[in-house]
Structures are given as structure tokens and as C-alpha cells.
Write a protein that holds these residues in place. Sequence first.
Motif, PDB file in Angstrom:
ATOM      1  N   PHE A 168      -5.543   9.381 -18.196  1.00  0.00           N
ATOM      2  CA  PHE A 168      -4.537  10.064 -19.008  1.00  0.00           C
ATOM      3  C   PHE A 168      -4.274  11.424 -18.365  1.00  0.00           C
ATOM      4  O   PHE A 168      -4.854  11.767 -17.323  1.00  0.00           O
ATOM      5  CB  PHE A 168      -4.978  10.207 -20.472  1.00  0.00           C
ATOM      6  CG  PHE A 168      -6.207  11.042 -20.710  1.00  0.00           C
ATOM      7  CD1 PHE A 168      -6.113  12.313 -21.263  1.00  0.00           C
ATOM      8  CD2 PHE A 168      -7.473  10.551 -20.402  1.00  0.00           C
ATOM      9  CE1 PHE A 168      -7.241  13.072 -21.503  1.00  0.00           C
ATOM     10  CE2 PHE A 168      -8.608  11.316 -20.640  1.00  0.00           C
ATOM     11  CZ  PHE A 168      -8.484  12.574 -21.196  1.00  0.00           C
ATOM     12  N   LYS A 169      -3.389  12.215 -18.942  1.00  0.00           N
ATOM     13  CA  LYS A 169      -3.048  13.527 -18.421  1.00  0.00           C
ATOM     14  C   LYS A 169      -3.333  14.601 -19.475  1.00  0.00           C
ATOM     15  O   LYS A 169      -3.475  14.291 -20.659  1.00  0.00           O
ATOM     16  CB  LYS A 169      -1.570  13.589 -18.015  1.00  0.00           C
ATOM     17  CG  LYS A 169      -1.254  13.006 -16.647  1.00  0.00           C
ATOM     18  CD  LYS A 169       0.230  13.145 -16.336  1.00  0.00           C
ATOM     19  CE  LYS A 169       0.539  12.702 -14.918  1.00  0.00           C
ATOM     20  NZ  LYS A 169       0.163  13.730 -13.938  1.00  0.00           N
ATOM     21  N   ILE A 170      -3.380  15.822 -19.013  1.00  0.00           N
ATOM     22  CA  ILE A 170      -3.581  16.929 -19.921  1.00  0.00           C
ATOM     23  C   ILE A 170      -2.458  16.950 -20.953  1.00  0.00           C
ATOM     24  O   ILE A 170      -1.310  16.644 -20.653  1.00  0.00           O
ATOM     25  CB  ILE A 170      -3.656  18.261 -19.150  1.00  0.00           C
ATOM     26  CG1 ILE A 170      -4.044  19.410 -20.082  1.00  0.00           C
ATOM     27  CG2 ILE A 170      -2.360  18.560 -18.425  1.00  0.00           C
ATOM     28  CD1 ILE A 170      -4.332  20.712 -19.372  1.00  0.00           C
ATOM     29  N   LYS A 171      -2.791  17.277 -22.193  1.00  0.00           N
ATOM     30  CA  LYS A 171      -1.892  17.310 -23.349  1.00  0.00           C
ATOM     31  C   LYS A 171      -1.559  15.919 -23.882  1.00  0.00           C
ATOM     32  O   LYS A 171      -0.906  15.795 -24.921  1.00  0.00           O
ATOM     33  CB  LYS A 171      -0.582  18.043 -23.031  1.00  0.00           C
ATOM     34  CG  LYS A 171      -0.752  19.476 -22.552  1.00  0.00           C
ATOM     35  CD  LYS A 171      -1.160  20.417 -23.651  1.00  0.00           C
ATOM     36  CE  LYS A 171      -1.155  21.857 -23.178  1.00  0.00           C
ATOM     37  NZ  LYS A 171      -1.573  22.799 -24.222  1.00  0.00           N
ATOM     38  N   ILE A 172      -1.986  14.858 -23.181  1.00  0.00           N
ATOM     39  CA  ILE A 172      -1.724  13.483 -23.638  1.00  0.00           C
ATOM     40  C   ILE A 172      -2.878  13.042 -24.539  1.00  0.00           C
ATOM     41  O   ILE A 172      -4.047  13.351 -24.290  1.00  0.00           O
ATOM     42  CB  ILE A 172      -1.578  12.528 -22.441  1.00  0.00           C
ATOM     43  CG1 ILE A 172      -0.437  12.998 -21.544  1.00  0.00           C
ATOM     44  CG2 ILE A 172      -1.334  11.111 -22.912  1.00  0.00           C
ATOM     45  CD1 ILE A 172       0.909  13.018 -22.204  1.00  0.00           C
ATOM     46  N   LYS A 173      -2.561  12.293 -25.597  1.00  0.00           N
ATOM     47  CA  LYS A 173      -3.553  11.957 -26.617  1.00  0.00           C
ATOM     48  C   LYS A 173      -3.966  10.488 -26.596  1.00  0.00           C
ATOM     49  O   LYS A 173      -4.639  10.019 -27.501  1.00  0.00           O
ATOM     50  CB  LYS A 173      -2.996  12.309 -27.997  1.00  0.00           C
ATOM     51  CG  LYS A 173      -2.620  13.783 -28.124  1.00  0.00           C
ATOM     52  CD  LYS A 173      -1.981  14.101 -29.449  1.00  0.00           C
ATOM     53  CE  LYS A 173      -1.550  15.555 -29.525  1.00  0.00           C
ATOM     54  NZ  LYS A 173      -0.896  15.889 -30.809  1.00  0.00           N
ATOM     55  N   ASP A 174      -3.558   9.762 -25.564  1.00  0.00           N
ATOM     56  CA  ASP A 174      -3.987   8.371 -25.438  1.00  0.00           C
ATOM     57  C   ASP A 174      -4.252   8.082 -23.972  1.00  0.00           C
ATOM     58  O   ASP A 174      -3.700   8.724 -23.076  1.00  0.00           O
ATOM     59  CB  ASP A 174      -2.938   7.412 -25.995  1.00  0.00           C
ATOM     60  CG  ASP A 174      -1.649   7.463 -25.210  1.00  0.00           C
ATOM     61  OD1 ASP A 174      -0.902   8.455 -25.356  1.00  0.00           O
ATOM     62  OD2 ASP A 174      -1.391   6.531 -24.429  1.00  0.00           O
ATOM     63  N   ALA A 175      -5.113   7.104 -23.725  1.00  0.00           N
ATOM     64  CA  ALA A 175      -5.506   6.746 -22.361  1.00  0.00           C
ATOM     65  C   ALA A 175      -5.206   5.279 -22.112  1.00  0.00           C
ATOM     66  O   ALA A 175      -5.126   4.471 -23.042  1.00  0.00           O
ATOM     67  CB  ALA A 175      -6.992   7.032 -22.152  1.00  0.00           C
ATOM     68  N   VAL A 176      -5.025   4.944 -20.830  1.00  0.00           N
ATOM     69  CA  VAL A 176      -4.825   3.553 -20.430  1.00  0.00           C
ATOM     70  C   VAL A 176      -5.988   3.142 -19.536  1.00  0.00           C
ATOM     71  O   VAL A 176      -6.564   3.966 -18.824  1.00  0.00           O
ATOM     72  CB  VAL A 176      -3.485   3.364 -19.697  1.00  0.00           C
ATOM     73  CG1 VAL A 176      -2.323   3.591 -20.647  1.00  0.00           C
ATOM     74  CG2 VAL A 176      -3.380   4.279 -18.484  1.00  0.00           C
ATOM     75  N   LYS A 177      -6.301   1.872 -19.598  1.00  0.00           N
ATOM     76  CA  LYS A 177      -7.375   1.326 -18.765  1.00  0.00           C
ATOM     77  C   LYS A 177      -6.815   0.983 -17.393  1.00  0.00           C
ATOM     78  O   LYS A 177      -5.815   0.281 -17.275  1.00  0.00           O
ATOM     79  CB  LYS A 177      -7.968   0.097 -19.430  1.00  0.00           C
ATOM     80  CG  LYS A 177      -9.168  -0.497 -18.689  1.00  0.00           C
ATOM     81  CD  LYS A 177      -9.703  -1.710 -19.439  1.00  0.00           C
ATOM     82  CE  LYS A 177     -10.867  -2.345 -18.705  1.00  0.00           C
ATOM     83  NZ  LYS A 177     -11.371  -3.546 -19.427  1.00  0.00           N
ATOM     84  N   LEU A 178      -7.452   1.508 -16.350  1.00  0.00           N
ATOM     85  CA  LEU A 178      -7.004   1.250 -14.989  1.00  0.00           C
ATOM     86  C   LEU A 178      -7.509  -0.100 -14.509  1.00  0.00           C
ATOM     87  O   LEU A 178      -8.445  -0.685 -15.065  1.00  0.00           O
ATOM     88  CB  LEU A 178      -7.508   2.360 -14.053  1.00  0.00           C
ATOM     89  CG  LEU A 178      -6.925   3.760 -14.278  1.00  0.00           C
ATOM     90  CD1 LEU A 178      -7.677   4.788 -13.446  1.00  0.00           C
ATOM     91  CD2 LEU A 178      -5.439   3.797 -13.959  1.00  0.00           C
ATOM     92  N   HIS A 179      -6.876  -0.598 -13.444  1.00  0.00           N
ATOM     93  CA  HIS A 179      -7.351  -1.828 -12.813  1.00  0.00           C
ATOM     94  C   HIS A 179      -8.782  -1.627 -12.318  1.00  0.00           C
ATOM     95  O   HIS A 179      -9.163  -0.537 -11.873  1.00  0.00           O
ATOM     96  CB  HIS A 179      -6.467  -2.199 -11.624  1.00  0.00           C
ATOM     97  CG  HIS A 179      -5.038  -2.446 -11.986  1.00  0.00           C
ATOM     98  ND1 HIS A 179      -4.630  -3.483 -12.795  1.00  0.00           N
ATOM     99  CD2 HIS A 179      -3.905  -1.778 -11.630  1.00  0.00           C
ATOM    100  CE1 HIS A 179      -3.312  -3.452 -12.933  1.00  0.00           C
ATOM    101  NE2 HIS A 179      -2.854  -2.421 -12.236  1.00  0.00           N
ATOM    102  N   LEU A 180      -9.550  -2.681 -12.375  1.00  0.00           N
ATOM    103  CA  LEU A 180     -10.927  -2.624 -11.901  1.00  0.00           C
ATOM    104  C   LEU A 180     -10.921  -2.473 -10.382  1.00  0.00           C
ATOM    105  O   LEU A 180     -10.288  -3.247  -9.668  1.00  0.00           O
ATOM    106  CB  LEU A 180     -11.685  -3.889 -12.320  1.00  0.00           C
ATOM    107  CG  LEU A 180     -13.197  -3.873 -12.103  1.00  0.00           C
ATOM    108  CD1 LEU A 180     -13.850  -2.759 -12.904  1.00  0.00           C
ATOM    109  CD2 LEU A 180     -13.804  -5.218 -12.500  1.00  0.00           C
ATOM    110  N   TRP A 181     -11.619  -1.455  -9.900  1.00  0.00           N
ATOM    111  CA  TRP A 181     -11.619  -1.170  -8.454  1.00  0.00           C
ATOM    112  C   TRP A 181     -12.999  -1.400  -7.832  1.00  0.00           C
ATOM    113  O   TRP A 181     -13.111  -1.806  -6.685  1.00  0.00           O
ATOM    114  CB  TRP A 181     -11.184   0.277  -8.231  1.00  0.00           C
ATOM    115  CG  TRP A 181     -11.033   0.676  -6.795  1.00  0.00           C
ATOM    116  CD1 TRP A 181     -11.974   1.242  -5.992  1.00  0.00           C
ATOM    117  CD2 TRP A 181      -9.860   0.533  -5.995  1.00  0.00           C
ATOM    118  NE1 TRP A 181     -11.463   1.457  -4.737  1.00  0.00           N
ATOM    119  CE2 TRP A 181     -10.161   1.034  -4.710  1.00  0.00           C
ATOM    120  CE3 TRP A 181      -8.583   0.028  -6.228  1.00  0.00           C
ATOM    121  CZ2 TRP A 181      -9.226   1.054  -3.669  1.00  0.00           C
ATOM    122  CZ3 TRP A 181      -7.658   0.042  -5.201  1.00  0.00           C
ATOM    123  CH2 TRP A 181      -7.979   0.553  -3.940  1.00  0.00           C
TER     124      TRP A 181
END
Length: 952
Positions: A521-534
Motif C-alpha cells: 500500500f502507499k502512505i495515506k492509503i487505508k487498505d492493502a493488496v496482496k502481491l504475487h508470491l515471489w
Amino acid sequence: MSASGVAVLLSWLSCCGSALWRYYSNSQNYDIFSTRSTIKLEYEGTLFSEWSAPATCSIKNKRLPKTELRCSSPGIHAIKPIVSGPDLEEERYLSVDNSHICFLWYYKAIDFAHNLTQIIVLWIYDPENADPSELLWNATEPSLNSIILSKQLASLGQMPLIYTILKRKVYFPQERMKDGKWYFSVPMTASDVLKEVRGNQVAFQDCFIANSLFLLTFPLLTIPEIPGFLPISSPRGSQLIANWAACLPSFVVVVADMETFQTNDSFHTWTRIRVPPNILTEDERHNVSDVTVSRDGIFFIINGILYLKNYKAFTRLGSNVSLPDGGIIGITSRKWCWINYLLKNKERRSNMAIWTENEVYLGYDLLKFVKIVTTEKLKGLLNMSPTATLTIHNVEYTGHPLELALLLNYCIVCNASKTIYLVIYNEDTIQWVFQDFALDVTIDTFLIPYFLYSAMPELLLWDKHRIYYYYHNFTDTGVLQTTTEFGNLSRLSQNSIIHNVLMDYYGNIVVKMENNVMFYFKIKIKDAVKLHLWTNSTVKSLISFKPSGHMYLIYVFENGKIYPEEYPLKLESQSITFKTKEKCPYTAFHNDIFHFSYLLDKGQNLSFWAQIVYPENIGLYIVVESYGPKILEIKDQIHYEIALGYCSKTTTITFSQNINYEAVDDYFKLQYENTGLLLVHVRPSELAKTCPMSQKVFQISVGCDASKFIAVKGFTKKECLQHDFFYIIEQSYLRGQPSKPLRVKYNWDEYGCPLRVDFREKFHPLVQLYNDSGYVEDVEVNFIVWEIHGRDDYSFNNTMKKSGCLNEAQTWNSMIKLNKHLPLEEVWGPENYKHCFSYAIGKPGDLTQPYEIINKSNYNHLVWPLDHSGMYVFRVKILDPNYSFCNLTTIFAIETFGVIRSPNAYVVAAFLFLLMLLFFSILILSYFHYMRIYRKHIYEPLHKSKRKKKKN
């Protein structure tokens, strides 16, 4: 190790973990990912069948788990492996550019310690046709392809320059290209370490060269491995612990459960940290709980005791350095780099904090530690009940260069729950500020703080499963949300727990779980996304970032090896957000803020602009947030345009001062109240995870610029015989008329070369202002001069009346009478200066007196005595109270000549006496001589002489 080498190890471990796939590029940090790039695909697992790609992309051999991909057209391309099992593999949406950037700069540095310089060797290479050593960044000479490419571009006019990011200096090549290489000589520095190679806009086959950002500082040596020394590590099965220098992110220490590793180049090379035998027991050596890097060495916490490992020894620290001998539960260092900062009350700031349950210590260079607070003292400061239990939960430096935050456990009956409070300590003002922050948690909850790169205090807190955000000075709070599970990251990562969180300077934030699942996520953003498994879940890893700002992964394998791997965060986040259809609310965000810190002296203002372009009917604007003392006025002006369905808002912001320091009651107090440091954050009003770099954080300091100094034009230390000598000043030429002459030593190192001036010539000193970059300006304001050894046998050609005074002006004699208790250099200055150009200021007096204040335009000159020559050593002081916060002074020396010295009166009288005596003696002698002749002729008859003549 190359990406393929790391891939072999990761693939070897894939048998025990879940299947996954990833990709690589030949260019460093995935800087070039275009239609010209070769994309290397790699699948980890046993169920692979073939690769799936759109028709615009070609796969070298789609049935191999490791193959190469090229896409002939730009855009978003869906790539995924097809597997034989029932489960489907993740599909990535790779963003391929149509960029004309094809080439990169290769650089290497050669250190010369004898003259503190570094030679940077540059050449151009093509990642698609480079030598393997160039791709691994261990080449000592350019490959044949790179030599040909560099010479070809040089013949077309290519010439690189090296720019420094912090001080905006420019370095040019020493000479013309030689053997396909350019050579630069730059000074070693610890304050201007971030540099960028920039070339001309020269194309070869429609291809340009990308600018390259790199870190160059004093040579940083890693601690060598010594045979016979033993490993030091964290407990078996624990996760990796890491720490790096905030301003040198390439200098990293990683503690694993079998070894401790150190690097000075982001693990391109590395060494193991080991300790002498017989100092720690076997259990102690494998029980490191925390680590921190500083200039003094590497600090470890083992069983509540602090140890230091440096080049010389492995030492236990305690009461011998004013620290507790046990019970230490944590150590931390700064996360954000602020090279320049203003201190009002102290000479330096701390570089680490150490704490127990009830005490906090600050650590400085050279192993100096100071206890700043106890929980008992905090109870009194915060007006807490003396019967309550207050302990230190955690400590962390904030984004502010001078502040430290304490998380405190507070409870009355400490059985089931407790309240977490937060206080912030300013190292310079020595003030504790209780924040509007309270979080109720269970008694066994442990929270880790991470202050974000922003102006106002903004904080992320996490436990094992969730992340709590506190934005905008703790006024906007909540739990970081996800698409499912209400922000419980563990449930979205197979019940793993949070390992570490990392934010870069561009606002990107990555959360890594212990099983290597990552969220973004980014600063000031209130939700996150799951990234691809690396990365496979069986590999121990952590996230760090390079000096260029790009994140990378650090892997530690069971065989005791450590490897870095570049991570394409931008491409991975674009792939995820493409699936979620999230869009950035604006199309462009620009500004002209080029520095990380600005220093304003008296009368100086700062203006900058920021522009946002967005589709109409959205209503965005520029947000300017500041944090710090209210010492500057802020004015903004907004310019608005709309065309073709897009709006453009340009905001011009001006920070200004309007304090008049002249003739105030307490000059130094007013200065103190209006100096300080504030942070400024410029950003769009709305953000999204798909937005490009969307923030600018910088500091404005109001106060004295220590790099400023003044000098009198025409004075050097090179145009005279460099030696010290002595001379005598007669007592009649000295202030106060002492009883004896003064013998003075001329200190050439301090005074420089004296300027020889004919005694009939008047002298007007021209004062000039300089800083680290050189000449700044001629000083236009008032200044005073005085002879530092007490001579007062000089004057000024202007009178008070001629200078326009309405009342009697200040003079050295009048100021000395008013300030008899002060030394000469302190009796007169900007703190007590009052002008004479108003009837309301000062008193009437004799306006025929010399006017002793000089400036560039008032034609006031120094006038020398006509009856003798002499050596004068003057000090200059800026008198205008509104010119600078600095006490600007300098020294210059003048030797007058040409006077024919008058003889001594006694000598003259004696000479005249002798002359008169001689005259009268001759006169008397001549009298008696002629009298003798006269008598002879009177008494001897004349006829006797005639007879004698006749006889003859």
C-alpha cells in the motif's frame, strides 16, 4: 550472485514449498523493461506444463520452466504458467514500455586515501549485449561491445557529468575519453554522498542512456573475519534481524539463526561477523535479540546486555559507559536520513536509543551514553497516578530529525488489558509532548512502531496479525483493511505472522510476512493488496532498499550463504492494481522542490510551486502540511486552468519572515524564538496505490548557516612570505594610554597577508559573503572595524553630519563607556545597534565627530596618521541586526608606509647645541686669530720693512 544463481538455490528449495513463478531483466533494478528487453521467466514447482502469453509476445521455448520472453508491442501483457494439477497459477500483467532508453551507465570507484579523492570510471553498456561481469557489477574493464558503444556515442557528442543530489555540485571528466572510458575526480565526502550520472541527449539507433543514481562516500570497511573466531546468531528458528545506516543504506548487518553477515555494498560482497572464543557461552552466542549499526561498530543485545563489535575487539558495555549492566530490552537507530539539520541548544544529536523497562538512554558517537528519562519521571510529567504501573513498551525515532517517540504501557490492575500511550521527545528543546494517542490492547500484546517519511508524525503499528495506521498527526486512525478478512493479514497468508514493514522515500510500503507473502500500500492509503508470491515460504528473507531507492530482497540459506535479489515492486504493484481496476485520481503531479533541506537566514524567503493535472469534475488540490514551530508566514497563490476535459491547478507557496530585530529589548531572545526547524509535506489531496511518486517531504531551517563566512576583498594568504614576526606598538598609539609599549606577535595563519597601503591613501574595506560553494554576494549592510590589539591611532573620513545623522551616532568610545564590563569585541554589535537617522532615536550631540560605521555605499574610509607608519590588524563585524543569525566576523591586516619619521626633539636640541657651540667656538677662535694678526701689524713699524727691502 546473478539472478540465475539465486534462482537455482530457490528452485532447490521449492520441493518443500508452494509453487510459484517470477521473471528477471538484464537491466539493473529493472530500469529498462521494454519491447527491446529480454524477459527471463522461471517457474518453481513440479507441475509445470507450458507458458501462456499473448500473440504479441514470443517465448523462446514455452515448454521449459526457465525460458525467455520478448514482447514486440508495448502495453499490459498477461503471462502465466499452465500446470497439470487442479490448481491454477497466478497470472501476472506485465507492463512493457515502448521506451527509447536502451543503454545504462556502468561506474566503478577507485579510492585514493592520501589526498581524500576518488576516481570514478564511467562507460556505457547495453544490458542486452553486455558481458556477464557487467551484469553482475564486478567488471574491472569495459567489454568489447561496451568500448565500441561508448566510443560511438562519444563521437556523436556524448559526455557524461556527475551531479550531486544534496549540494547540487557538478563534476566534469578529467580529460577526453580514453579506451572507451571517462574519468572523474571527486572529493571524498560524508555529507554529499548521493550522486547521479547524467549524459547529453544523444541517440544511437534511436536509443538513449538512462541517468544512473548511486551512492559514493568515504570507503567503508567491513570487519574482517578472523580464523578461530566463533559465529554469533539469533536463536534457532527465528526470523532474520537487520539494521542499516539511515544515510548509507548499502551498509547492512543481518543476523540469522546460524551467522551474522555484514556488507558495505548491499550484499554484492559480504563478510561474516564472528566473536572471540571464551567471551560468550554457547547459548549466549546464539541468543542475539537485536542489532544496530553505528560509526563505533555493531551493537548486539544478548540476554539483556549490550555488546559492541568493532575492528579492535568484542566488548561488553555497561556501567563503564554509563549504561545498565543488564535488563536492556531494546535498541534502535534512525530510519530516515537527514544529513542537514539545525540544532539550537546542542552540538550534536544521538544516533541510537537504548531502553530497559523503566529507563531510556541516548547513544552518541565515541560511546557516549546519556540517560534522558525514567518512568517515575514520566509519571510526574504526564500527571499520572503514582500507584499506576508505567513501563516502556517500545522506542522509535520519528520522521523528524530531532525527535524520539516512546510507547508506554499503562495499567492500574495489570491482569487482562493495558493502554498504550505515546510521548515524543525533542532532543534539541528537551521537551516531552504527550500525544493524543491511546490504544487498549491485551496485556500480552507487543506492538512495533514504524514512523513514516512525512512532515507530521504519522505512524504504523503492528502486532502479529494486523497493522494500525495513524495518519495526520494521529487524527486519522484505523486498521489497515484488505479485500477480505477485515485486515487480518495472517488469514490471507496461511496463518503466518508479520515479519517486517518497509517504506521507501517515495511513499511505497511493503509488509512482509514470515512465510514471504507480501502486501502493498502507499502512505495515506487505508487498505492493502496482496502481491504475487515471489519467494518460497521455506526461504528466510527480508526487505531492504538500495541507495537508488529500489527495494531488494535478502535471502539467507541454510548453508550459511546470503544473497541479494532485486525486486520489481513497481511492476508487481502494477500487475495487482491492473486486476483490481484501481486508477490514480490524477494524471500528473509536478513541483520544483529539488532539495531535501533549505536553510533560511534573516530576510530570506522560500518559494516553490506544485502542479496537479486531473480529469475535470474530480476536484483535487495541493495539500501543504508543515510541522514545527510557527516561525514562518505561509502564503499561497492558486492558478487554475481547464482544457480538453482536464484541469490543471498550480499552487505557488511562499514561506517568509517579517521580524525586525533592530533596537529590540532582548535581541538574543527574539532570535532564539524565531529560529528552528520545520518539516513540510507537499502532496495531492487524494492518492491511490496506482499513483506515481506522489509526495515531497523536505525541511526548512531558520537560523545560522554554519557554512557562511565573510572576507575582505583583496586579502589572501598566498601573496606574501608566510612567517610569523614581532613588532612594537608605542603606548601613545594604544587605547587607554598604557604605561609601556606593546609587543605583538603577527600570527600569519590567522591574519593572512597584510596589505601595504601608502599612508596618504584612504582605505575602504569591501566585505564579501561566502559559503561552501564559494562567493555569494558583496555585503551591502553596515559593519564596524576595530584594531584587535588596541590601536586607536586611525580615524574615518566621514563625519556624522556628512553621513546624514540627525542625532549623535554610536562610536567605539561611547559604546565602551556603556559596556565597561564587556571585552572590546562584545561592547558593540547587532544586539545593541541603533541608527542615528531619526530624531526619535539617540540624543543630540557633536555631529562633527567621525562616523565609525562603514557599508559598501557610504564612502566611509579608514584614514591613517600622517606622522608615523604602522601595522594594523582589524576585525570586521556585521552590525546590521537584520542581516544574519550568524555572528559574522573576519580579520584583515594593513601595513602603512611612506612616512618620513620626524627626529626626536632631544636629538634635534643636542644637535643644535653642538652646532651652535661649534659655531661660537669657531667665531671665538677666528676672533683671537685675527686679533693676533692685527696686533702684530700695529706694534711693528712699517719703515723697518721698507729698509729691509732696499738692502735686499
